[in-house]
Motif scaffolding. Structure first.
Motif: not given
Length: 171
Positions: A64-80
Motif C-alpha cells: 500500500t502507498n507505493l510510489s510508482m517509480d522504477q526503484q520502488t518497483l525493482d525493490v518490491e518485485v525484484g529487478q530480475e
C-alpha cells in the motif's frame, strides 16, 4: 517477438507468456464486485506458468502507498523478475481488461514506468480492491454523499445501492 504469452526461452532469454493460458479467463471491465474473483483467477492462471511472477504479484497486491517509480518497483518485485516479465505481463493485463479497467491499466504509461505489468497491477489493485485505503475513501465519499435521485420511482433502487455501499464500507 510474439503476440502470444507462453513461457519459453528465446535467444535474448526474454520470457513470453502465451495467450493460450489466458483464453478461459474473463475480461475484467471494472466491476468492483468481480475484482476478488478475477484477481484470484489471474493468480492461479499465472501460477501455472511461472511461480516467480505470482510471488511478485502477491507482493504488489499486499503493498500500500507505493510510489510508482522504477526503484520502488525493482525493490518490491525484484529487478530480475521485473526485467524478465514486466512488459509481457503488461500485455497480458491489457488483453484481460476492458473498459474502465483497461484505461487504468494503460494509465501507468503516463506515470513514467513504461509498459510495466507490475505497475499496472498495482494501479488496478489500488482502484478496485475494496480493502485498500483508496477504495475505502472512495466508498466513504459515496456513502456520505450519495447521488441525487431526481425521480421518485428510482428512490428504492438508489436506497438499496446506498445500503449496499454502506454495508461494504462497514465490513
Amino acid at each position: 517477438r510474439q503476440a502470444g504469452y507462453e513461457v519459453r526461452e528465446q535467444r535474448s532469454s526474454k520470457v513470453v507468456l502465451d495467450e493460450k493460458h489466458f483464453r478461459r479467463m474473463d475480461k475484467f471491465a471494472g466491476d468492483e464486485s468481480k475484482w476478488q474473483e478475477w484477481i484470484f483467477n489471474l493468480l492461479v492462471t499465472v501460477g501455472t506458468v511461472d511461480q516467480d511472477i505470482v510471488v511478485a504479484m502477491d507482493k504488489i497486491l499486499k503493498a500500500t502507498n507505493l510510489s510508482m517509480d522504477q526503484q520502488t518497483l525493482d525493490v518490491e518485485v525484484g529487478q530480475e523478475v521485473r526485467t524478465k516479465f514486466s512488459s509481457e505481463f503488461f500485455s497480458v493485463l491489457c488483453s484481460l481488461t476492458s473498459g474502465e479497467a483497461n484505461v487504468v491499466t494503460r494509465s501507468v504509461l503516463s506515470k513514467g514506468v513504461g509498459y510495466d505489468g507490475f505497475a499496472a497491477l498495482y494501479a488496478l489493485n489500488t482502484r478496485y480492491n475494496p480493502k485498500t485505503p483508496a477504495r475505502v475513501l472512495q466508498y466513504l465519499g459515496a456513502v456520505v454523499s450519495p447521488p441525487v435521485v431526481k425521480d421518485l420511482r428510482f428512490l428504492p433502487k438508489a436506497l438499496e445501492e446506498w445500503e449496499s455501499k454502506r454495508t461494504k464500507l462497514k465490513h
